[in-house]
Design a protein around this motif. Structure first.
Motif, short mmCIF file in Angstrom:
data_model
loop_
_atom_site.label_atom_id
_atom_site.label_comp_id
_atom_site.label_asym_id
_atom_site.label_seq_id
_atom_site.Cartn_x
_atom_site.Cartn_y
_atom_site.Cartn_z
N GLY A 24 0.80 -1.22 0.00
CA GLY A 24 0.00 0.00 0.00
C GLY A 24 0.83 1.27 0.00
O GLY A 24 0.28 2.37 0.05
N GLU A 29 -2.98 7.87 0.35
CA GLU A 29 -3.96 7.88 1.44
C GLU A 29 -3.59 6.87 2.53
O GLU A 29 -3.85 7.09 3.71
N LYS A 30 -2.95 5.77 2.14
CA LYS A 30 -2.49 4.76 3.10
C LYS A 30 -1.35 5.32 3.96
O LYS A 30 -1.34 5.19 5.18
N GLY A 33 -2.63 8.13 6.16
CA GLY A 33 -3.39 7.54 7.26
C GLY A 33 -2.47 7.02 8.36
O GLY A 33 -2.78 7.10 9.55
N PHE A 34 -1.31 6.51 7.98
CA PHE A 34 -0.33 6.05 8.97
C PHE A 34 0.29 7.23 9.70
O PHE A 34 0.55 7.17 10.91
N ASP A 36 -1.11 10.10 10.31
CA ASP A 36 -2.14 10.87 11.03
C ASP A 36 -2.43 10.22 12.39
O ASP A 36 -3.42 9.54 12.57
N GLN A 40 -7.72 9.41 12.38
CA GLN A 40 -8.02 7.99 12.23
C GLN A 40 -6.76 7.27 11.78
O GLN A 40 -6.55 7.02 10.59
N TRP A 41 -5.93 6.94 12.74
CA TRP A 41 -4.62 6.36 12.49
C TRP A 41 -4.76 4.96 11.91
O TRP A 41 -5.49 4.11 12.43
N ASP A 42 -4.03 4.70 10.82
CA ASP A 42 -4.00 3.39 10.19
C ASP A 42 -2.65 2.75 10.52
O ASP A 42 -1.63 3.10 9.92
N ALA A 43 -2.64 1.86 11.47
CA ALA A 43 -1.38 1.27 11.97
C ALA A 43 -0.89 0.10 11.11
O ALA A 43 0.14 -0.48 11.41
N SER A 44 -1.57 -0.21 10.01
CA SER A 44 -1.21 -1.40 9.24
C SER A 44 0.20 -1.32 8.64
O SER A 44 0.82 -2.36 8.41
#
Length: 146
Positions: A24, A29-30, A33-34, A36, A40-44
């Motif tokens: 990703g 945006e991925k 998102g990480f 941020d 809405q944090w994207d920890a993936s």
């Protein structure tokens, strides 16, 4: 460069690009998102980071135990290990650009396989940045005290 070395380089680049796409990292945006952490944090991407650190740790342990690279040519390692202003400023500019755009050079170049309008803006800007750096470096403005 021999055909075998060229094929090896091509295969490594292809594997790296595929890894970026699968993780990703080519989707801003991925990445954003990480970054941020207050929204809405994207920890993936932590899994991507963990896999990269683990792979690099194992690979460097193996590589540093040898006197040559796998194709047999001389293994070149940096001699300077100090953290200086030039390194800090460069890392800061890189981080700001990555955070603002959601792209860093590797994923941006991988986007050439899947062109989009954002890459059409980012890639030329990145090349201009490289050119400006070269001009400033050759003019002495970014010379380090090494």
């Amino acid at each position: 460069m021999s055909v075998l070395k060229q094929l090896t380089a091509f295969g490594c680049g292809l594997l790296f690009g595929a890894g970026l796409a699968l993780s990703g990292m080519t989707r801003p945006e991925k990445v954003l998102g990480f970054l941020d952490m207050t929204g809405q944090w994207d920890a993936s991407l932590l899994f991507v980071f963990g896999g990269a650190v683990t792979t690099a740790g194992v690979a460097f342990r193996f590589i540093l135990s040898r006197n040559a690279a796998l194709p047999g040519n001389h293994l070149e390692l940096p001699e300077e290990m100090a953290v200086d202003a030039r390194l800090v400023v460069g890392a800061t500019i890189f981080g700001i650009g990555w955070g603002a755009a959601g792209y860093c050079p590797g994923p941006a170049i991988a986007l050439l396989a899947q062109p989009n309008i954002e890459a059409a803006y980012f890639l030329p800007a990145m090349i201009v940045g490289w050119g400006l750096y070269s001009l400033l470096l050759s003019g002495g403005a970014l010379q380090s005290n090494r």
